[in-house]
Design an enzyme around this catalytic site. Sequence first.
Site, PDB file in Angstrom:
ATOM      1  N   ASP A  78       0.814  -1.209   0.000  1.00 20.57           N
ATOM      2  CA  ASP A  78       0.000   0.000   0.000  1.00 20.57           C
ATOM      3  C   ASP A  78       0.851   1.264   0.000  1.00 20.57           C
ATOM      4  OD1 ASP A  78      -2.422  -1.330  -0.043  1.00 20.57           O
ATOM      5  OD2 ASP A  78      -2.586  -1.442   2.131  1.00 20.57           O
ATOM      6  N   GLY A  79       2.005   1.242   0.670  1.00 23.00           N
ATOM      7  CA  GLY A  79       2.873   2.413   0.680  1.00 23.00           C
ATOM      8  C   GLY A  79       3.368   2.759  -0.711  1.00 23.00           C
ATOM      9  N   ASP A 182      -5.448  15.047  20.761  1.00 19.38           N
ATOM     10  CA  ASP A 182      -4.052  14.715  20.497  1.00 19.38           C
ATOM     11  C   ASP A 182      -3.645  15.069  19.075  1.00 19.38           C
ATOM     12  OD1 ASP A 182      -3.806  13.800  23.038  1.00 19.38           O
ATOM     13  OD2 ASP A 182      -3.542  11.683  22.523  1.00 19.38           O
ATOM     14  N   LEU A 197     -10.172   5.104  10.534  1.00 18.40           N
ATOM     15  CA  LEU A 197     -10.958   3.977  11.046  1.00 18.40           C
ATOM     16  C   LEU A 197     -10.477   3.593  12.439  1.00 18.40           C
ATOM     17  CD1 LEU A 197     -13.039   1.673  10.603  1.00 18.40           C
ATOM     18  CD2 LEU A 197     -11.171   0.349   9.579  1.00 18.40           C
ATOM     19  N   SER A 198      -9.156   3.532  12.616  1.00 25.36           N
ATOM     20  CA  SER A 198      -8.599   3.201  13.926  1.00 25.36           C
ATOM     21  C   SER A 198      -8.923   4.263  14.963  1.00 25.36           C
ATOM     22  CB  SER A 198      -7.077   3.037  13.816  1.00 25.36           C
ATOM     23  OG  SER A 198      -6.727   2.006  12.917  1.00 25.36           O
ATOM     24  N   ASN A 251       3.393   8.846   5.335  1.00 21.13           N
ATOM     25  CA  ASN A 251       4.687   8.749   4.670  1.00 21.13           C
ATOM     26  C   ASN A 251       5.629   9.882   5.020  1.00 21.13           C
ATOM     27  OD1 ASN A 251       5.800   9.848   1.561  1.00 21.13           O
ATOM     28  ND2 ASN A 251       6.735   8.103   2.599  1.00 21.13           N
TER      29      ASN A 251
END
Length: 305
Positions: A78-79, A182, A197-198, A251
């Site tokens: 994915d990166g 944060d 999502l996380s 990234n």
Amino acid sequence: MPKVGIIYNDVKPIACRAAIELEEKFTAVGWDVCLATGTGGMLGYSNPNSPVCHTPIEGLTPPGFDAEMQFAVVLGGDGTVLAAARQVAPCGIPMFTVNTGHMGFLTEAYMNQLPLAMEQLLTGEYEVEERVMLSVKVFRGESTLWEALCLNEMVLHREPLTSMCHFEIAVGHHAPVDIAADGVIVSTPTGSTAYSLSAGGPVITPGVPVLQLVPICPHSLASRALVFPDHEPVNIYPVNTYRLVMVVDGNGGCYVLPQDRVYLERSPYTARFIRLQRPEFFRILREKLGWGLPHIAKPTSVELP
């Protein structure tokens, strides 16, 4: 002579070997081939003592890649796909993404599917799905310090990520809001299955024309994810006495000082993905994230006496 591009992760031997093999196969059938590594699409960090690190969005396109190119094969995880999207989006080049990594959420095929995929690519038996991208810029006064294309998300937080920050955020023409958290995430629908999502944000199907703003660990029960139309730009003003760090697509990014402004808007460029079969987003959610898997035991109907 048709032209094809190959972008690969040069730190993975399997991707390097596949790039060479593909180059030979395309050349054998009369195609002009341009090779590039995904490194060229990686975003660097600005130095705190010299924060200006301005590379124009169009400046990441590899030599030889242009609008005449039929498509680009991307070999990596994915990166690499995120990096390749920044490299080819300004030229409108479709990407055929092949997973040589782990999750591969953004990839279309696996290495063992390449022979069959080659046949479809050469005969044009595929669809192209477009995904929204964001233009992310950091301004100091009227000067552009930094900019990048974003397919997943922009994250702004303190370094290290261990203490609360204050943000003033204006979405479109609406009144600014204050958020204590944060950090904050601005995500595309594609990025809704990533960091946002996380952080508790919703999953958004790719075709919905919206963006979302997600506070990270907000210090308020009222600060929750906000979904808004993607035609509305976002201005973020850090209300702090210390510098923050901005990261794009997990990234790279730059330092954001109290006098800076982060500006996001829907980019005129899109990420164009080649699909060998009709896109089925729910299938990907099920296979990659386990969403909607059937329960082992389902309740059976019982007749009441």
